[in-house]
Design a protein around this motif. Sequence first.
Motif, PDB file in Angstrom:
ATOM      1  N   SER A  23      -6.270  -5.164   8.430  1.00  0.00           N
ATOM      2  CA  SER A  23      -7.142  -6.128   9.098  1.00  0.00           C
ATOM      3  C   SER A  23      -6.761  -7.579   8.799  1.00  0.00           C
ATOM      4  O   SER A  23      -7.196  -8.478   9.515  1.00  0.00           O
ATOM      5  CB  SER A  23      -8.606  -5.887   8.721  1.00  0.00           C
ATOM      6  OG  SER A  23      -8.847  -6.268   7.379  1.00  0.00           O
ATOM      7  N   ARG A  64       0.512   5.853  -1.037  1.00  0.00           N
ATOM      8  CA  ARG A  64      -0.346   6.960  -1.470  1.00  0.00           C
ATOM      9  C   ARG A  64      -0.375   7.124  -2.984  1.00  0.00           C
ATOM     10  O   ARG A  64      -1.312   7.689  -3.521  1.00  0.00           O
ATOM     11  CB  ARG A  64       0.147   8.256  -0.829  1.00  0.00           C
ATOM     12  CG  ARG A  64      -0.009   8.267   0.663  1.00  0.00           C
ATOM     13  CD  ARG A  64       0.470   9.602   1.213  1.00  0.00           C
ATOM     14  NE  ARG A  64       0.466   9.559   2.653  1.00  0.00           N
ATOM     15  CZ  ARG A  64       1.493   9.924   3.396  1.00  0.00           C
ATOM     16  NH1 ARG A  64       2.595  10.344   2.851  1.00  0.00           N
ATOM     17  NH2 ARG A  64       1.408   9.863   4.702  1.00  0.00           N
ATOM     18  N   TRP A  79       0.846  -1.187   0.000  1.00  0.00           N
ATOM     19  CA  TRP A  79       0.000   0.000   0.000  1.00  0.00           C
ATOM     20  C   TRP A  79       0.881   1.236   0.000  1.00  0.00           C
ATOM     21  O   TRP A  79       1.961   1.264   0.591  1.00  0.00           O
ATOM     22  CB  TRP A  79      -0.907   0.041   1.232  1.00  0.00           C
ATOM     23  CG  TRP A  79      -1.789   1.246   1.221  1.00  0.00           C
ATOM     24  CD1 TRP A  79      -3.006   1.369   0.628  1.00  0.00           C
ATOM     25  CD2 TRP A  79      -1.500   2.526   1.804  1.00  0.00           C
ATOM     26  NE1 TRP A  79      -3.495   2.637   0.797  1.00  0.00           N
ATOM     27  CE2 TRP A  79      -2.584   3.370   1.523  1.00  0.00           C
ATOM     28  CE3 TRP A  79      -0.419   3.042   2.525  1.00  0.00           C
ATOM     29  CZ2 TRP A  79      -2.634   4.698   1.945  1.00  0.00           C
ATOM     30  CZ3 TRP A  79      -0.458   4.359   2.948  1.00  0.00           C
ATOM     31  CH2 TRP A  79      -1.560   5.173   2.664  1.00  0.00           C
ATOM     32  N   ALA A 103      -2.627  -3.108  -2.524  1.00  0.00           N
ATOM     33  CA  ALA A 103      -3.791  -3.028  -1.642  1.00  0.00           C
ATOM     34  C   ALA A 103      -4.459  -1.690  -1.904  1.00  0.00           C
ATOM     35  O   ALA A 103      -3.816  -0.644  -1.811  1.00  0.00           O
ATOM     36  CB  ALA A 103      -3.370  -3.140  -0.186  1.00  0.00           C
ATOM     37  N   ALA A 104      -5.724  -1.713  -2.229  1.00  0.00           N
ATOM     38  CA  ALA A 104      -6.441  -0.480  -2.529  1.00  0.00           C
ATOM     39  C   ALA A 104      -6.748   0.324  -1.268  1.00  0.00           C
ATOM     40  O   ALA A 104      -6.799   1.546  -1.300  1.00  0.00           O
ATOM     41  CB  ALA A 104      -7.733  -0.797  -3.279  1.00  0.00           C
ATOM     42  N   ASP A 105      -6.945  -0.376  -0.144  1.00  0.00           N
ATOM     43  CA  ASP A 105      -7.368   0.288   1.082  1.00  0.00           C
ATOM     44  C   ASP A 105      -6.467  -0.135   2.244  1.00  0.00           C
ATOM     45  O   ASP A 105      -6.356  -1.332   2.536  1.00  0.00           O
ATOM     46  CB  ASP A 105      -8.828  -0.084   1.382  1.00  0.00           C
ATOM     47  CG  ASP A 105      -9.352   0.631   2.600  1.00  0.00           C
ATOM     48  OD1 ASP A 105      -9.674   1.827   2.492  1.00  0.00           O
ATOM     49  OD2 ASP A 105      -9.413  -0.013   3.672  1.00  0.00           O
ATOM     50  N   LEU A 106      -5.852   0.818   2.903  1.00  0.00           N
ATOM     51  CA  LEU A 106      -4.933   0.519   3.999  1.00  0.00           C
ATOM     52  C   LEU A 106      -5.652  -0.153   5.171  1.00  0.00           C
ATOM     53  O   LEU A 106      -5.141  -1.116   5.744  1.00  0.00           O
ATOM     54  CB  LEU A 106      -4.223   1.786   4.465  1.00  0.00           C
ATOM     55  CG  LEU A 106      -3.251   1.626   5.629  1.00  0.00           C
ATOM     56  CD1 LEU A 106      -2.158   0.613   5.308  1.00  0.00           C
ATOM     57  CD2 LEU A 106      -2.653   2.967   6.009  1.00  0.00           C
ATOM     58  N   THR A 107      -6.821   0.317   5.529  1.00  0.00           N
ATOM     59  CA  THR A 107      -7.556  -0.276   6.645  1.00  0.00           C
ATOM     60  C   THR A 107      -7.857  -1.748   6.390  1.00  0.00           C
ATOM     61  O   THR A 107      -7.682  -2.590   7.270  1.00  0.00           O
ATOM     62  CB  THR A 107      -8.857   0.508   6.914  1.00  0.00           C
ATOM     63  OG1 THR A 107      -8.524   1.862   7.216  1.00  0.00           O
ATOM     64  CG2 THR A 107      -9.632  -0.081   8.072  1.00  0.00           C
ATOM     65  N   ASP A 108      -8.300  -2.056   5.179  1.00  0.00           N
ATOM     66  CA  ASP A 108      -8.571  -3.454   4.833  1.00  0.00           C
ATOM     67  C   ASP A 108      -7.298  -4.289   4.894  1.00  0.00           C
ATOM     68  O   ASP A 108      -7.318  -5.421   5.376  1.00  0.00           O
ATOM     69  CB  ASP A 108      -9.188  -3.562   3.429  1.00  0.00           C
ATOM     70  CG  ASP A 108     -10.615  -3.028   3.375  1.00  0.00           C
ATOM     71  OD1 ASP A 108     -11.249  -2.862   4.438  1.00  0.00           O
ATOM     72  OD2 ASP A 108     -11.075  -2.763   2.246  1.00  0.00           O
ATOM     73  N   HIS A 161      -7.214  -0.712  13.998  1.00  0.00           N
ATOM     74  CA  HIS A 161      -7.342  -1.552  12.804  1.00  0.00           C
ATOM     75  C   HIS A 161      -6.405  -2.757  12.817  1.00  0.00           C
ATOM     76  O   HIS A 161      -6.474  -3.585  11.908  1.00  0.00           O
ATOM     77  CB  HIS A 161      -7.096  -0.730  11.545  1.00  0.00           C
ATOM     78  CG  HIS A 161      -8.076   0.378  11.381  1.00  0.00           C
ATOM     79  ND1 HIS A 161      -7.726   1.598  10.857  1.00  0.00           N
ATOM     80  CD2 HIS A 161      -9.389   0.474  11.704  1.00  0.00           C
ATOM     81  CE1 HIS A 161      -8.778   2.386  10.849  1.00  0.00           C
ATOM     82  NE2 HIS A 161      -9.801   1.726  11.354  1.00  0.00           N
TER      83      HIS A 161
END
Length: 156
Positions: A36, A6, A4, A28-33, A56
């Motif tokens: 997890s 920016r 991941w 990874a499109a989303d850091l939070t995902d 998270h």
Amino acid sequence: MLVWGRNAQRVQALADTLEHQGLKAKPAADLTDALSVADIVSCATTSREPLIVGQHLRPGTHLDLVGAFTPEMRDTDDDAVCRSRRVRRYYAGAPKKAGDLLQPIAGGRWDASMICGDLHELTNGLKSGRLSQQEITLFKSVGAAIEDLAAAYLLT
């Protein structure tokens, strides 16, 4: 391996390079995902705002923090630090440079005496690393110029 960042183009380029080297890597499109599901989270940033949010992180995650090498920088928020068992590369740098540790200290949420050991003690069995499979662990390095010089020498 999830990557991941920016900048989507740089993330894709890094994932492609890692794939070319034989590692299974994808953006990874989303850091939070990504957080997890991550077993290991490695950060090497110059961010002044936390990227890794403690809430998270799943139990058993290891944080490898090699960026954020000034008091003003940080890769993680206070919760990530407070939820973790912490090991330093060496004791001397932590109270002076590491924004990831200095900022929770300044906020009264954490104390440097909570560092459970340094890399030498851990690798020589003098101190324990992870105490349970559910424990979140954190390694914080602010770098050492001699190690950077040695790495540069080996690469030339």
